[in-house]
Scaffold this motif. Structure first.
Motif, PDB file in Angstrom:
ATOM      1  N   THR A  22     -73.312  61.895  37.284  1.00 14.89           N
ATOM      2  CA  THR A  22     -73.372  60.972  36.150  1.00 14.89           C
ATOM      3  C   THR A  22     -74.676  60.191  36.238  1.00 14.89           C
ATOM      4  O   THR A  22     -74.943  59.525  37.243  1.00 14.89           O
ATOM      5  N   LYS A  24     -77.277  57.514  34.193  1.00 16.00           N
ATOM      6  CA  LYS A  24     -77.442  56.573  33.085  1.00 16.00           C
ATOM      7  C   LYS A  24     -78.828  56.771  32.493  1.00 16.00           C
ATOM      8  O   LYS A  24     -79.828  56.717  33.207  1.00 16.00           O
ATOM      9  N   VAL A  26     -81.447  55.236  29.867  1.00 13.45           N
ATOM     10  CA  VAL A  26     -81.747  54.009  29.138  1.00 13.45           C
ATOM     11  C   VAL A  26     -83.011  54.224  28.317  1.00 13.45           C
ATOM     12  O   VAL A  26     -84.065  54.539  28.876  1.00 13.45           O
ATOM     13  N   LEU A  43     -84.069  56.191  33.950  1.00 16.08           N
ATOM     14  CA  LEU A  43     -82.856  56.883  34.379  1.00 16.08           C
ATOM     15  C   LEU A  43     -82.369  56.194  35.647  1.00 16.08           C
ATOM     16  O   LEU A  43     -83.161  55.891  36.534  1.00 16.08           O
ATOM     17  N   GLU A  48     -78.481  54.943  42.996  1.00 13.65           N
ATOM     18  CA  GLU A  48     -79.219  53.757  42.546  1.00 13.65           C
ATOM     19  C   GLU A  48     -80.731  53.974  42.518  1.00 13.65           C
ATOM     20  O   GLU A  48     -81.492  53.026  42.448  1.00 13.65           O
ATOM     21  N   GLU A  50     -84.117  54.713  40.770  1.00 12.09           N
ATOM     22  CA  GLU A  50     -84.608  54.459  39.421  1.00 12.09           C
ATOM     23  C   GLU A  50     -85.720  55.444  39.097  1.00 12.09           C
ATOM     24  O   GLU A  50     -86.621  55.663  39.908  1.00 12.09           O
ATOM     25  N   SER A 129     -72.210  63.392  42.285  1.00  7.03           N
ATOM     26  CA  SER A 129     -71.775  62.460  41.231  1.00  7.03           C
ATOM     27  C   SER A 129     -70.994  61.294  41.782  1.00  7.03           C
ATOM     28  O   SER A 129     -70.610  61.192  42.869  1.00  7.03           O
TER      29      SER A 129
END
Length: 129
Positions: A22, A24, A26, A43, A48, A50, A129
């Motif tokens: 998964t 994220k 942005v 992303l 964690e 970045e 994930s």
């Protein structure tokens, strides 16, 4: 990813995610940051990590400034946090010595790895994930 607000379709970033983690996504430009300079995407990976992305024409120096501002405004600034910065351009007019200096600066100042490439950039995320 391509830059939706641009006619530039040659600068691309492609994330390969074979484990279907998964992630994220942005959209920074005109969404999270609406004024001033800003990168296109951020992303956030499950570990964690970045990932800052700027899709550019030929003004790579401006792309560097956009990535820097994204880090300054959006990163948690944890020194242990891994940050990857990708600039995809149609043409890179700065020389390899300048690029090496930029990479060194990013490592020292932001604990970030900077990648600059013409055309499509592919990155594979192997995490879980």
């Amino acid at each position: 990813m391509t830059d939706p607000g641009s006619r530039n379709k040659r600068s691309k970033f492609r994330l390969h995610n074979p484990n279907r983690a998964t992630i994220k996504v942005v959209q920074v430009d005109d969404c999270v940051i609406k004024e001033g300079i800003r990168c296109d995407y951020l992303l956030i990976l499950p570990n964690e990590e970045e990932v800052y992305i700027e899709l550019k024409g030929s003004n790579v120096q401006h792309a560097v400034e956009q990535i820097e501002r994204g880090i300054e405004l959006l990163s948690c600034n944890c020194k242990s946090l891994i940050k990857l910065c990708f600039i995809s351009s149609t043409r890179c007019p700065i020389n390899s010595t300048e690029i090496q200096n930029l990479k060194k600066k990013f490592k020292q100042k932001y604990n970030a790895k900077l990648f600059i490439k013409n055309g499509e950039i592919s990155y594979t995320y192997e995490g879980n994930s």
